[in-house]
Scaffold this motif. Structure first.
Motif, PDB file in Angstrom:
ATOM      1  N   VAL A  34       0.862  -1.182   0.000  1.00  0.00           N
ATOM      2  CA  VAL A  34       0.000   0.000   0.000  1.00  0.00           C
ATOM      3  C   VAL A  34       0.894   1.226   0.000  1.00  0.00           C
ATOM      4  O   VAL A  34       1.721   1.401   0.894  1.00  0.00           O
ATOM      5  CB  VAL A  34      -0.923   0.027   1.236  1.00  0.00           C
ATOM      6  CG1 VAL A  34      -1.776   1.301   1.230  1.00  0.00           C
ATOM      7  CG2 VAL A  34      -1.803  -1.209   1.282  1.00  0.00           C
ATOM      8  N   HIS A  37       0.438   6.019   2.420  1.00  0.00           N
ATOM      9  CA  HIS A  37      -0.395   5.613   3.539  1.00  0.00           C
ATOM     10  C   HIS A  37      -0.003   6.300   4.847  1.00  0.00           C
ATOM     11  O   HIS A  37       1.096   6.802   4.998  1.00  0.00           O
ATOM     12  CB  HIS A  37      -0.327   4.094   3.727  1.00  0.00           C
ATOM     13  CG  HIS A  37       1.033   3.604   4.134  1.00  0.00           C
ATOM     14  ND1 HIS A  37       1.949   3.170   3.216  1.00  0.00           N
ATOM     15  CD2 HIS A  37       1.611   3.482   5.352  1.00  0.00           C
ATOM     16  CE1 HIS A  37       3.041   2.791   3.848  1.00  0.00           C
ATOM     17  NE2 HIS A  37       2.864   2.983   5.145  1.00  0.00           N
ATOM     18  N   ASN A  65      -4.192   6.689   2.182  1.00  0.00           N
ATOM     19  CA  ASN A  65      -4.689   5.375   2.575  1.00  0.00           C
ATOM     20  C   ASN A  65      -4.365   5.168   4.053  1.00  0.00           C
ATOM     21  O   ASN A  65      -3.261   5.477   4.493  1.00  0.00           O
ATOM     22  CB  ASN A  65      -4.011   4.279   1.753  1.00  0.00           C
ATOM     23  CG  ASN A  65      -4.329   4.386   0.276  1.00  0.00           C
ATOM     24  OD1 ASN A  65      -5.481   4.401  -0.127  1.00  0.00           O
ATOM     25  ND2 ASN A  65      -3.295   4.464  -0.546  1.00  0.00           N
ATOM     26  N   ALA A 101      -8.760   7.273  -1.540  1.00  0.00           N
ATOM     27  CA  ALA A 101      -8.076   6.797  -0.334  1.00  0.00           C
ATOM     28  C   ALA A 101      -8.839   5.622   0.279  1.00  0.00           C
ATOM     29  O   ALA A 101     -10.049   5.700   0.484  1.00  0.00           O
ATOM     30  CB  ALA A 101      -7.934   7.925   0.669  1.00  0.00           C
ATOM     31  N   GLU A 102      -8.134   4.540   0.552  1.00  0.00           N
ATOM     32  CA  GLU A 102      -8.734   3.318   1.082  1.00  0.00           C
ATOM     33  C   GLU A 102      -8.324   3.102   2.539  1.00  0.00           C
ATOM     34  O   GLU A 102      -7.402   3.753   3.048  1.00  0.00           O
ATOM     35  CB  GLU A 102      -8.289   2.116   0.246  1.00  0.00           C
ATOM     36  CG  GLU A 102      -8.620   2.214  -1.232  1.00  0.00           C
ATOM     37  CD  GLU A 102     -10.066   1.863  -1.532  1.00  0.00           C
ATOM     38  OE1 GLU A 102     -10.729   1.292  -0.643  1.00  0.00           O
ATOM     39  OE2 GLU A 102     -10.534   2.169  -2.638  1.00  0.00           O
ATOM     40  N   THR A 121     -12.599  -0.594   3.354  1.00  0.00           N
ATOM     41  CA  THR A 121     -13.141   0.742   3.122  1.00  0.00           C
ATOM     42  C   THR A 121     -14.658   0.752   3.013  1.00  0.00           C
ATOM     43  O   THR A 121     -15.330   1.622   3.562  1.00  0.00           O
ATOM     44  CB  THR A 121     -12.545   1.335   1.824  1.00  0.00           C
ATOM     45  OG1 THR A 121     -11.138   1.123   1.811  1.00  0.00           O
ATOM     46  CG2 THR A 121     -12.855   2.814   1.705  1.00  0.00           C
TER      47      THR A 121
END
Length: 205
Positions: A34, A37, A65, A101-102, A121
């Motif tokens: 990822v 983040h 994230n 954005a997760e 999410t």
């Protein structure tokens, strides 16, 4: 992101102390990396006979994230309310909202010897008992459908080869509130393997 043991050690610069989080573990990687983040930590704490969940999100940035690093020993009844607060804050952000954005949970892949992640999410948590056809994951690690224990392989076969997608998506997932967060992540990875199109609600009861 390699790790040397299942104890992931974080140095919190703000308070100058070293903190330990025991991450959940699995032999499957759902997401391997990822980028862009921010890290959020939920620590296992005790006060007398009570167990507490302590959240540290000092370095989180709303447009990135989010990776939640949560101690596997914590029960869901303590973890999920904190996760819900974090989700709510990010969903309600207007000024600096980033639609791409997760949110991810982190865990340790014991085969690949690396950190791994599972997205959540789009999951909306509810701390109540649902109505409908329930697949219930209990704290003893059994899975029940309509109050009958069913083997995971049979559930996977049912979802991937027997049921049409529109019927498979009608099942409701419920988790024992006293289940450990570590066991919850293992169950989340199992659900991920079912390849469902609609899995937007999870019930903790």
């Amino acid at each position: 992101m390699k790790y040397l043991s299942l104890v992931i050690i974080f140095l919190l610069v703000s308070c100058g102390s070293k903190e330990d989080i025991l991450l959940p573990k699995s032999n499957v990687t759902v997401v391997s990396d990822v980028i862009d983040h921010s890290a959020i930590y939920i620590f296992f704490r005790t006060s007398g006979k009570d167990t507490l969940a302590e959240v540290n999100r000092k370095n989180s940035i709303i447009t990135t994230n989010w990776i939640l690093n949560i101690d596997k020993r914590l029960p869901l009844k303590l973890v999920i309310p904190e996760v819900m607060k974090l989700q709510d804050k990010k969903r309600k952000e207007k000024a600096h909202k980033n639609e791409k954005a997760e949110n991810y949970y982190s865990y340790a892949d014991t085969i690949g010897k690396n950190m791994a992640f599972i997205p959540f999410t789009k999951v909306y948590y509810k701390m109540e008992k649902p109505l409908g056809t329930i697949i219930y994951f209990d704290k003893s690690n059994e899975v029940l459908i309509e109050n009958s224990v069913v083997e995971r392989e049979k559930i996977k076969e049912m979802f991937t080869t027997v049921l049409p997608k529109e019927l498979a998506n009608n099942f409701i997932f419920m988790f024992d509130k006293n289940m450990s967060y570590g066991m919850y992540i293992q169950n989340k990875i199992f659900i991920e393997s079912l390849k469902l199109d609609n899995n937007s609600e999870e019930f903790i009861y």
